[in-house]
Write a protein that holds these residues in place. Sequence first.
Motif, short mmCIF file in Angstrom:
data_model
loop_
_atom_site.label_atom_id
_atom_site.label_comp_id
_atom_site.label_asym_id
_atom_site.label_seq_id
_atom_site.Cartn_x
_atom_site.Cartn_y
_atom_site.Cartn_z
N VAL A 23 0.83 -1.20 0.00
CA VAL A 23 0.00 0.00 0.00
C VAL A 23 0.87 1.25 0.00
O VAL A 23 0.58 2.23 -0.69
N SER A 24 1.99 1.23 0.73
CA SER A 24 2.88 2.39 0.80
C SER A 24 3.51 2.72 -0.54
O SER A 24 4.03 3.82 -0.74
N GLN A 25 3.47 1.77 -1.49
CA GLN A 25 4.03 1.99 -2.83
C GLN A 25 2.94 2.10 -3.89
O GLN A 25 3.18 1.85 -5.07
N GLY A 26 1.73 2.47 -3.49
CA GLY A 26 0.65 2.66 -4.45
C GLY A 26 -0.12 1.40 -4.77
O GLY A 26 -0.92 1.38 -5.70
N GLY A 27 0.10 0.34 -4.01
CA GLY A 27 -0.61 -0.92 -4.23
C GLY A 27 -1.82 -1.05 -3.34
O GLY A 27 -2.28 -0.08 -2.73
N SER A 28 -2.32 -2.27 -3.25
CA SER A 28 -3.56 -2.52 -2.56
C SER A 28 -3.51 -3.89 -1.88
O SER A 28 -2.88 -4.81 -2.39
N ASP A 29 -4.18 -4.04 -0.78
CA ASP A 29 -4.29 -5.33 -0.11
C ASP A 29 -5.47 -6.07 -0.73
O ASP A 29 -6.61 -5.93 -0.29
N MET A 30 -5.20 -6.87 -1.76
CA MET A 30 -6.26 -7.54 -2.49
C MET A 30 -6.95 -8.61 -1.65
O MET A 30 -8.14 -8.85 -1.82
N THR A 31 -6.23 -9.23 -0.72
CA THR A 31 -6.87 -10.20 0.17
C THR A 31 -7.92 -9.50 1.04
O THR A 31 -9.02 -10.02 1.23
N ALA A 32 -7.58 -8.34 1.54
CA ALA A 32 -8.54 -7.58 2.35
C ALA A 32 -9.76 -7.21 1.51
O ALA A 32 -10.90 -7.28 2.00
N ALA A 72 -14.54 2.32 -1.55
CA ALA A 72 -13.89 2.63 -0.27
C ALA A 72 -12.49 2.02 -0.22
O ALA A 72 -11.56 2.65 0.30
N HIS A 73 -12.34 0.82 -0.75
CA HIS A 73 -11.05 0.14 -0.73
C HIS A 73 -10.01 0.92 -1.54
O HIS A 73 -8.87 1.08 -1.10
N PHE A 74 -10.39 1.37 -2.72
CA PHE A 74 -9.43 2.04 -3.59
C PHE A 74 -9.36 3.56 -3.37
O PHE A 74 -8.48 4.22 -3.93
N ALA A 75 -10.25 4.12 -2.57
CA ALA A 75 -10.29 5.57 -2.35
C ALA A 75 -8.96 6.18 -1.94
O ALA A 75 -8.59 7.25 -2.46
N PRO A 76 -8.17 5.56 -1.05
CA PRO A 76 -6.90 6.19 -0.68
C PRO A 76 -5.90 6.27 -1.84
O PRO A 76 -5.02 7.13 -1.84
N LEU A 77 -6.04 5.40 -2.84
CA LEU A 77 -5.10 5.40 -3.97
C LEU A 77 -5.49 6.37 -5.08
O LEU A 77 -4.62 6.86 -5.80
N LEU A 78 -6.77 6.63 -5.23
CA LEU A 78 -7.24 7.43 -6.37
C LEU A 78 -6.60 8.82 -6.46
O LEU A 78 -6.28 9.26 -7.57
N PRO A 79 -6.37 9.52 -5.36
CA PRO A 79 -5.72 10.83 -5.49
C PRO A 79 -4.23 10.72 -5.81
O PRO A 79 -3.62 11.68 -6.24
N LEU A 80 -3.64 9.54 -5.59
CA LEU A 80 -2.20 9.37 -5.76
C LEU A 80 -1.79 8.88 -7.14
O LEU A 80 -0.67 9.13 -7.57
N ARG A 81 -2.70 8.18 -7.83
CA ARG A 81 -2.36 7.61 -9.13
C ARG A 81 -3.62 7.27 -9.90
O ARG A 81 -4.67 7.08 -9.30
N PRO A 82 -3.54 7.19 -11.22
CA PRO A 82 -4.73 6.85 -12.00
C PRO A 82 -5.08 5.36 -11.87
O PRO A 82 -4.25 4.50 -12.15
N ILE A 83 -6.29 5.10 -11.42
CA ILE A 83 -6.79 3.74 -11.28
C ILE A 83 -8.23 3.71 -11.76
O ILE A 83 -9.04 4.55 -11.38
N GLY A 84 -8.55 2.73 -12.59
CA GLY A 84 -9.92 2.50 -13.01
C GLY A 84 -10.46 1.28 -12.27
O GLY A 84 -9.75 0.29 -12.09
N VAL A 85 -11.72 1.36 -11.86
CA VAL A 85 -12.37 0.23 -11.19
C VAL A 85 -13.74 0.04 -11.84
O VAL A 85 -14.52 0.99 -11.93
N THR A 86 -14.00 -1.17 -12.32
CA THR A 86 -15.27 -1.50 -12.95
C THR A 86 -15.89 -2.69 -12.23
O THR A 86 -15.20 -3.67 -11.95
N LEU A 87 -17.18 -2.60 -11.92
CA LEU A 87 -17.94 -3.71 -11.37
C LEU A 87 -19.04 -4.04 -12.35
O LEU A 87 -19.79 -3.16 -12.78
#
Length: 151
Positions: free
Chosen positions: A16-25, A110-125
Amino acid sequence: MPHLVILYTPDLDRPVSQGGSDMTALCRALAGTMRQQVDEVGRPVFPTGGIRVLAYPAAHHAVADDGEAQPAGGVAPDYGFAYLNLRMGRGRSAAAHQAVGQALSAVAQAHFAPLLPLRPIGVTLQIDEGPEVFDARHSSLHPLFNKPAQG
């Protein structure tokens, strides 16, 4: 069924500190949300023993312009993407579809919200429902959750 499959760019596996995500969470939060869903008369939308949330990093990917439009002298953008696809059997109401979609979308946002201001991420459901042309099942999971209540 239901099966929620997440396909994502492997950069999201970084810490997470490097722009990633805890996918298990994320998987566990989505599964918990699926277990909480009830229909209009209060019945569970999904059988607990049928809930599956699986996440896979894409071995190969290209997202958007793949960094071609980078600023002069800049570093190519680090585009991330997550595609969440819920596949469920037929028989649930349109209202249940909407409620489930909104609940799962809120968890993903909510999961990806902390990353969105830091880098471009698309999320589709996306939610898909039958009709299946073939459906075979064999499981020892459902009996674990279909035991009569002790009273």
